[in-house]
Design an enzyme around this catalytic site. Structure first.
Site, PDB file in Angstrom:
ATOM      1  N   CYS A  14      -3.022  78.058  86.580  1.00 39.33           N
ATOM      2  CA  CYS A  14      -1.814  78.687  87.095  1.00 39.33           C
ATOM      3  C   CYS A  14      -1.967  78.951  88.590  1.00 39.33           C
ATOM      4  O   CYS A  14      -3.084  78.973  89.122  1.00 39.33           O
ATOM      5  CB  CYS A  14      -1.521  79.996  86.362  1.00 39.33           C
ATOM      6  SG  CYS A  14      -2.772  81.273  86.618  1.00 39.33           S
ATOM      7  N   CYS A 365       0.658 102.368  84.418  1.00 35.37           N
ATOM      8  CA  CYS A 365       0.284 100.975  84.643  1.00 35.37           C
ATOM      9  C   CYS A 365       1.229 100.109  83.822  1.00 35.37           C
ATOM     10  O   CYS A 365       1.447 100.389  82.640  1.00 35.37           O
ATOM     11  CB  CYS A 365      -1.165 100.729  84.231  1.00 35.37           C
ATOM     12  SG  CYS A 365      -2.346 101.384  85.427  1.00 35.37           S
ATOM     13  N   ASP A 409      19.086  61.787  89.357  1.00 34.96           N
ATOM     14  CA  ASP A 409      18.762  60.375  89.460  1.00 34.96           C
ATOM     15  C   ASP A 409      19.767  59.600  88.599  1.00 34.96           C
ATOM     16  O   ASP A 409      20.348  60.155  87.663  1.00 34.96           O
ATOM     17  CB  ASP A 409      17.336  60.144  88.961  1.00 34.96           C
ATOM     18  CG  ASP A 409      16.978  58.673  88.903  1.00 34.96           C
ATOM     19  OD1 ASP A 409      17.148  57.996  89.925  1.00 34.96           O
ATOM     20  OD2 ASP A 409      16.536  58.217  87.839  1.00 34.96           O
TER      21      ASP A 409
END
Length: 666
Positions: A14, A365, A409
């Protein structure tokens, strides 16, 4: 002079991992530049000579829990696309055989056992959940401590360690074990998504053959494609891929360039014409003089464009990592004050305020965010899977909600990716069925895409017997029927053979102006004109309509010729840009992205740089790519309809200057 070293880093799945490694290595003395790519797993470090030995870089990366191996030290082999030395790695192992997979399976098993014991043996208490939590938390904590030693104290691993430890201290062992498990699942899903993306890049190796037939001293020799140098002459047999960029010396035939340029129809190439590495020779043998080394061929340049696009857009770290840089230290400090101040200054009981401080730590937290990130990603992946989508991580979901422009495309994306017979114009007394069966009989031995389209059109019909079928290099095919030579060729060659009158030539030109490829069936004179075209998918118009209804502006970007692109764009009532090489597509996407978020939808290798450059790249599973199977489009519409309501962002279409048609009311 500075030294440059390259490594292969394993276990990096990542942008957060890449940022962590880059930040840790950059702190070493004498480091001038650090470049790292998640997709290729390459780490390139430029450092002042002798200031930082390569071993120090390797030790720093290993201390973070990642594997690292120098390119020059391990089973390296020339890369068939770039000519550079790269480790000969195998395909990524299945997820259940990876370290992250083992961690998920272990924590899942322990959680199931813990819940089973809680039901069957209530007296066992929280110990089974504590064991499950610690089993999953220890590897995470080790990575957190390694990051702290490398000068990065506030990482997501540190957040998880503090949150889970705090939960254990206040007796919330079950919640702590579940949080750790969900975090491990999120890490695993991220790794699986990156592995799929790497498979696509790895498949590029199939586009350039590993060997080439080189002509030397009037002899033929098989050599590695990476050994070819400018000036070498290679023989490309029918059906083979061209091993290097070059120029045809002799031979004329159709070359399928769709994997590289997106051109929907094979292009006739002859002496003096350039050809690309990875293109397919459909017809006669070609003698090609190499003009570019392997490290600079078309496929290698496409790969470099992808890497440059990745570098030009700074990796977006996960929200929690950025948020915790200031929020997490604040909460930890506030929790410490809650624990210390009341007992020290007001004589309160330590046990009460330690519990409350830990409660504040656990609540403050952002554990909810820790849970929500993998849970949201998992939910989105499941929703996407139901619609035939594979999404790389959660960042793409939010980015999709803000899309203003969708670049599509043409070949294989809006069209079927293969020619189909659209018109049969009979020029004498023969019926349409007679013309079609005769043409299919002549073409049935050819592997040319146009020939195959004619044969498909005649499927189920009885074909007349023909003899002496043969290919006419660079022109067409011929066969003998009922004592006459029947030829199928382009209008230009039919005119050269005197088989095309001025009236018939005008009819062929009119068909070509509609974006169709025209072939002529003739003996001494023309018997019929057959028009073929790569037709739009049945739902292409609906795709464009839905995009406009969402407030998104579509535009076609294609490597196909102007005539064909204009015809398809007119049918779909949208703008277009044609005859774009991969780097030109990338530049167009860059210009569109400067005006607002842009999505690129493509299916070919030639689309890879543009897909990487776009805010969101959608690679669909069909067409000219290297290993995908067709699925039901339209993907981009599904993505937008699924995720735009989630974020409730206003749809503000961006007006694109370009070619417009009277029938376009948007």
């Amino acid at each position: 002079m500075p030294d440059t070293h390259e490594w292969l880093v394993t276990g990096m799945d990542c942008p957060s991992c890449a940022a962590k490694i880059k930040g840790a290595v950059a702190q070493l003395p004498g480091i001038e530049a650090v470049e790292i790519s998640v997709m290729s797993r390459k780490l390139r470090v430029t450092a002042t000579a002798h200031a930082t030995p390569p071993a120090d870089v390797e030790n720093r990366v290993k201390s973070l829990g990642y594997g690292i191996e120098a390119f020059a030290q391990a089973g390296s082999a020339p890369n068939p696309h770039t000519g550079a030395d790269e480790p000969t790695t195998q395909a990524d192992v299945p997820w259940y055989r990876t370290g992250k997979g083992h961690l998920v399976l272990l924590t899942a098993t322990l959680l199931v056992v813990a819940w089973g014991l809680a039901l069957l043996l209530p007296a066992s208490g929280n110990w089974p959940f504590i064991v499950a939590c610690l089993a999953g938390l220890i590897p995470i904590a080790l990575r957190a401590f390694a990051a702290i030693r490398a000068g990065q104290p506030f990482s997501i691993e540190a957040l998880m360690t503090i949150a889970a430890t705090g939960a254990l201290f206040i007796g919330a062992a079950q919640e702590a074990a579940l949080v750790v498990f969900l975090f491990a699942v999120g890490e695993l899903l991220e790794g699986v998504a990156v592995s799929h993306a790497r498979d696509g890049i790895r498949a590029l190796s199939t586009l350039v053959p590993k060997t080439a037939l080189r002509e030397k001293n009037d002899m033929m020799e098989d050599v590695a494609a990476t050994e070819l140098v400018p000036g070498d002459v290679v023989i490309v047999r029918p059906g083979d891929r061209i091993p290097a960029d070059g120029k045809i010396i002799s031979g004329t035939g159709g070359v399928d360039e769709s994997p590289v340029t997106g051109e929907s129809m094979p292009v006739t190439r002859g002496p003096g014409d350039p050809v690309f590495a990875g293109a397919i020779n459909n017809e006669t043998a070609l003698r090609v003089q190499v003009t570019r080394a392997a490290a600079d061929n078309t496929i290698a340049r496409i790969i470099r464009l992808v890497e440059q696009a990745e570098d030009s857009r700074a990796p977006t770290q996960r929200f929690i990592d950025r948020f915790s840089r200031w929020y997490m230290p604040s909460i930890v400090g506030l929790s410490a004050l809650v624990v210390a101040i009341p007992p020290l200054f007001f004589g309160q009981a330590w046990s009460v305020w330690v519990y409350r401080g830990l409660s504040l730590l656990l609540i403050g937290c952002p554990c909810a965010l820790v849970i929500s990130v993998p849970a949201a990603i998992a939910s989105a992946l499941c929703a996407g899977a139901r619609h035939g989508l594979l999404m790389k991580g959660g960042a793409v979901i939010e980015a999709t909600a803000a899309i203003k422009t969708v670049a599509l495309d043409k070949t294989g994306t809006l069209t079927m990716g293969q020619p189909e017979v659209t018109d049969i114009l009979c020029l004498d007394q023969h019926s349409t069925a007679e013309v079609l069966t005769l043409a299919a009989a002549v073409e049935k031995a050819s592997n040319h895409p146009l020939a195959q389209a004619i044969v498909r059109k005649a499927a189920g019909m009885a074909l007349p017997p023909v003899q002496d079928s043969r290919a006419i290099p660079g022109k067409g095919v011929s066969a003998v029927f009922d004592g006459q030579i029947i030829t199928i060729a382009s209008p230009r060659h039919a005119r050269q053979d005197g088989a095309l009158s001025s009236t018939t030539a005008a009819q062929a030109t009119a068909m070509e102006s509609e974006g169709k490829t025209v072939v002529v069936l003739y003996t001494g004179t023309a018997l019929a004109l057959i028009g073929l075209r790569d037709e739009p998918r049945q739902d292409a118009q609906e795709t464009i309509r839905q995009l406009r209804s969402l407030g998104v502006t579509p535009i076609i970007l294609t490597g196909d010729n102007q005539r064909t692109a204009a015809a398809i764009a007119a049918l779909l009532h949208t703008d277009y840009e044609a005859e774009l090489l991969p780097e030109q597509k990338q530049q167009t996407i860059r210009e569109l992205a400067a005006r607002g978020p842009v999505m690129m939808v493509g299916d070919g290798i030639n689309d890879a740089p543009a897909l990487k450059q776009a805010t969101v790249g959608v690679a669909i599973g069909s067409g000219t790519d290297v290993g995908w199977k067709p699925r039901t489009p339209p993907y981009c519409v599904t993505v937008l309809q699924t995720f735009r309501p989630l974020f409730a962002l206003p749809a503000r279409p961006w007006a694109i200057s370009g070619r417009m048609y009277p029938s376009h009311s948007g």
